[in-house]
Design a protein around this motif. Structure first.
Motif, PDB file in Angstrom:
ATOM      1  N   PHE A 100      34.195  37.566  47.398  1.00 28.76           N
ATOM      2  CA  PHE A 100      35.309  36.629  47.449  1.00 28.76           C
ATOM      3  C   PHE A 100      35.185  35.562  46.362  1.00 28.76           C
ATOM      4  N   LYS A 101      34.004  34.963  46.255  1.00 28.76           N
ATOM      5  CA  LYS A 101      33.822  33.908  45.248  1.00 28.76           C
ATOM      6  C   LYS A 101      33.965  34.471  43.844  1.00 28.76           C
ATOM      7  N   MET A 102      33.366  35.624  43.605  1.00 32.70           N
ATOM      8  CA  MET A 102      33.448  36.230  42.292  1.00 32.70           C
ATOM      9  C   MET A 102      34.897  36.565  41.932  1.00 32.70           C
ATOM     10  N   THR A 103      35.648  37.050  42.891  1.00 35.87           N
ATOM     11  CA  THR A 103      37.035  37.431  42.642  1.00 35.87           C
ATOM     12  C   THR A 103      37.886  36.223  42.279  1.00 35.87           C
ATOM     13  N   ILE A 104      37.748  35.147  43.037  1.00 42.03           N
ATOM     14  CA  ILE A 104      38.584  33.970  42.810  1.00 42.03           C
ATOM     15  C   ILE A 104      38.309  33.353  41.445  1.00 42.03           C
ATOM     16  N   ILE A 105      37.031  33.165  41.094  1.00 37.14           N
ATOM     17  CA  ILE A 105      36.727  32.515  39.819  1.00 37.14           C
ATOM     18  C   ILE A 105      37.078  33.419  38.643  1.00 37.14           C
ATOM     19  N   THR A 106      36.935  34.738  38.816  1.00 36.79           N
ATOM     20  CA  THR A 106      37.265  35.652  37.718  1.00 36.79           C
ATOM     21  C   THR A 106      38.766  35.736  37.506  1.00 36.79           C
ATOM     22  N   LEU A 107      39.522  35.874  38.589  1.00 32.03           N
ATOM     23  CA  LEU A 107      40.980  35.946  38.462  1.00 32.03           C
ATOM     24  C   LEU A 107      41.534  34.634  37.929  1.00 32.03           C
ATOM     25  N   GLY A 108      40.981  33.518  38.391  1.00 27.19           N
ATOM     26  CA  GLY A 108      41.454  32.227  37.907  1.00 27.19           C
ATOM     27  C   GLY A 108      41.196  32.052  36.418  1.00 27.19           C
ATOM     28  N   TYR A 109      40.003  32.427  35.984  1.00 28.67           N
ATOM     29  CA  TYR A 109      39.685  32.297  34.559  1.00 28.67           C
ATOM     30  C   TYR A 109      40.510  33.268  33.719  1.00 28.67           C
ATOM     31  N   ALA A 110      40.745  34.477  34.230  1.00 29.66           N
ATOM     32  CA  ALA A 110      41.577  35.453  33.510  1.00 29.66           C
ATOM     33  C   ALA A 110      43.003  34.932  33.355  1.00 29.66           C
ATOM     34  N   ASP A 111      43.508  34.218  34.363  1.00 30.27           N
ATOM     35  CA  ASP A 111      44.843  33.626  34.256  1.00 30.27           C
ATOM     36  C   ASP A 111      44.901  32.587  33.137  1.00 30.27           C
ATOM     37  N   ILE A 112      43.829  31.821  32.992  1.00 29.92           N
ATOM     38  CA  ILE A 112      43.789  30.820  31.928  1.00 29.92           C
ATOM     39  C   ILE A 112      43.808  31.502  30.561  1.00 29.92           C
ATOM     40  N   ILE A 113      43.000  32.545  30.403  1.00 31.30           N
ATOM     41  CA  ILE A 113      42.982  33.279  29.129  1.00 31.30           C
ATOM     42  C   ILE A 113      44.353  33.878  28.843  1.00 31.30           C
ATOM     43  N   HIS A 114      44.969  34.435  29.882  1.00 31.68           N
ATOM     44  CA  HIS A 114      46.283  35.063  29.703  1.00 31.68           C
ATOM     45  C   HIS A 114      47.340  34.030  29.327  1.00 31.68           C
ATOM     46  N   GLN A 115      47.291  32.856  29.917  1.00 37.74           N
ATOM     47  CA  GLN A 115      48.308  31.842  29.675  1.00 37.74           C
ATOM     48  C   GLN A 115      48.151  31.162  28.314  1.00 37.74           C
ATOM     49  N   PHE A 116      46.918  30.914  27.887  1.00 41.29           N
ATOM     50  CA  PHE A 116      46.696  30.107  26.691  1.00 41.29           C
ATOM     51  C   PHE A 116      46.314  30.923  25.456  1.00 41.29           C
ATOM     52  N   LEU A 117      45.765  32.136  25.647  1.00 40.11           N
ATOM     53  CA  LEU A 117      45.278  32.894  24.494  1.00 40.11           C
ATOM     54  C   LEU A 117      46.031  34.188  24.261  1.00 40.11           C
ATOM     55  N   PHE A 118      46.076  35.053  25.262  1.00 40.43           N
ATOM     56  CA  PHE A 118      46.636  36.395  25.079  1.00 40.43           C
ATOM     57  C   PHE A 118      47.786  36.619  26.066  1.00 40.43           C
ATOM     58  N   ALA A 119      48.904  35.970  25.770  1.00 36.62           N
ATOM     59  CA  ALA A 119      50.043  36.027  26.688  1.00 36.62           C
ATOM     60  C   ALA A 119      50.651  37.426  26.771  1.00 36.62           C
ATOM     61  N   ILE A 288      28.827  35.256  37.132  1.00 36.82           N
ATOM     62  CA  ILE A 288      29.262  36.563  37.632  1.00 36.82           C
ATOM     63  C   ILE A 288      28.109  37.555  37.574  1.00 36.82           C
ATOM     64  N   ALA A 289      27.308  37.519  36.500  1.00 40.46           N
ATOM     65  CA  ALA A 289      26.165  38.424  36.383  1.00 40.46           C
ATOM     66  C   ALA A 289      25.150  38.167  37.490  1.00 40.46           C
ATOM     67  N   ILE A 290      24.888  36.893  37.798  1.00 41.39           N
ATOM     68  CA  ILE A 290      23.969  36.558  38.891  1.00 41.39           C
ATOM     69  C   ILE A 290      24.501  37.079  40.217  1.00 41.39           C
ATOM     70  N   LEU A 291      25.799  36.898  40.464  1.00 43.81           N
ATOM     71  CA  LEU A 291      26.392  37.367  41.721  1.00 43.81           C
ATOM     72  C   LEU A 291      26.359  38.896  41.812  1.00 43.81           C
TER      73      LEU A 291
END
Length: 386
Positions: A100-119, A288-291
């Protein structure tokens, strides 16, 4: 062919400095980038300080747990403390918390990359590349993954340097920091405090790293310094966001920490926010690697294979399982903003709950055990005491 040993320990130099860095970086994750829009009011500065002090007490408890010697023994230590059935039960619960924790932080960070870098890039590919890099780091074993924290920390120092520049710009006035004493209170403010508490979570996972850490050092000061650095970073991000946007506009800005960096100009780089987002990737890769390694270790405990050699098939099966779960949530339950808010709220509650519960539960479990061990070691004194 070289054995695939993910949990092998070959060094005794991973001491207090690594604990300090991991405490700090495990606390600075996705919620850091959105925290100012939930805090809004200037008096929440005291909320960061207050929750930070509670976190300091919590880390003192964790330091006391480490001093007991049980985490240093790893699986055998916790087996001695709780017994085999309870260890498997805790590992089973841990699987869901980790995913659950890994999913939320990964999806949230991917949204940031998608919005600001690779729309124009499909988000599935962004998730895949983030996860793939994390798998590659984790595949080098727990010891090398822990060492990766040095890279994550040093790169993050560049981010702090960027935000210090805002204080040399005319981005606001001291009036934006008033009132420092709340004149009213609302559920929004309570949610902000809960978000702060959840944002300080992460170090509770360090109980799984006892065998790889040099616990002969006095560790309490390193826990304290790591948490103090986190408090200062949160105050830096919030105060600069508050001065830049103001309370009225801050609540209407998504990802304020990233958006304000877009206004910085440099004669060398046109968009400094790209640097910020890319640097943050190191921190996410580490966590993420640690998790991933924690998930594989918990899976081995449940299957009763903890004493067997780790295998590439087993590790990759664990990684594929997590990625499938992540893609399922992203495909079917991450489409709209209300759905995302539900997941964020659950993670906020879970993060705060586990962070403040796990250390207290371990301390309560260890104290009676230590008293029993002391009386077994000094039976004569025990009889005289009775």
């Amino acid at each position: 062919m070289k054995a695939f040993s993910l949990f092998e320990k070959t060094s005794t130099t991973l001491g207090g400095i690594y604990v300090m860095l991991m405490v700090n970086r495990m606390q600075i994750l996705y919620f850091t980038l959105i925290m100012p829009m939930y805090l809004v009011h200037s008096y929440m500065i005291w909320g960061i300080v207050a929750i930070g002090m509670l976190s300091q007490i919590n880390l003192m408890i964790l330091s006391r747990v480490f001093a007991s010697g049980y985490p240093a023994k790893g699986y055998q230590g916790f087996r001695q403390l709780f017994g085999e059935p309870m260890i498997r039960f805790f590992a089973f619960i841990g699987l869901f918390l980790i995913v659950f924790k890994m999913t939320i932080i990964t999806l949230g960070y991917a949204d940031i990359i998608h919005q600001f870098l690779f729309a124009t890039m499909h988000s599935n590919w962004l998730l895949f590349f983030i996860f793939l890099i994390s798998v590659i780091v984790a595949s080098h074993g727990m010891e090398n993954t822990i060492r990766f924290i040095v890279i994550a920390f040093l790169s993050s120092m560049l981010i702090i340097t960027i935000f210090v520049f805002f204080f040399f710009m005319k981005i606001g006035s001291l009036q934006d920091l008033y009132p420092l004493i709340p004149t009213d209170w609302s559920m929004h403010s309570l949610k902000g405090l809960l978000l702060i508490g959840s944002s300080f979570s992460g170090p509770e996972y360090l109980i799984c790293l006892g065998p790889w850490l040099n616990l002969k050092q006095k560790m309490s000061k390193y826990w304290a310094v790591g948490n103090a650095l986190t408090i200062l970073e949160y105050l830096l991000f919030f105060v600069t966001s508050l001065l830049f946007f103001g309370s009225n506009y801050l609540s209407k800005t998504s990802f304020p920490v990233v958006n304000m960096v877009r206004y910085l100009q440099s004669p060398i780089f046109e968009r400094i926010d790209i640097i910020l987002i890319c640097i943050e990737l190191f921190n996410y890769i580490f966590f993420i690697a640690i998790l991933l390694l924690f998930f594989y270790g918990a899976f081995r405990i449940i299957g009763g294979r903890i004493h067997e050699q780790t295998t590439r098939i087993g590790f990759m099966s664990s990684c594929i399982t997590i990625f499938v779960c992540m893609m399922a949530i992203y495909t079917w339950f991450w489409e709209s903003e209300p759905e995302q808010n539900i997941w964020f709220n659950i993670q906020i509650w879970l993060g705060a709950f586990t962070y403040f519960l796990v250390p207290a539960f371990l301390l309560v479990s260890i104290n009676p055990k230590e008293r029993v061990d002391d009386r077994m070691f000094f039976p004569i004194f025990g009889e005289q005491y009775n």
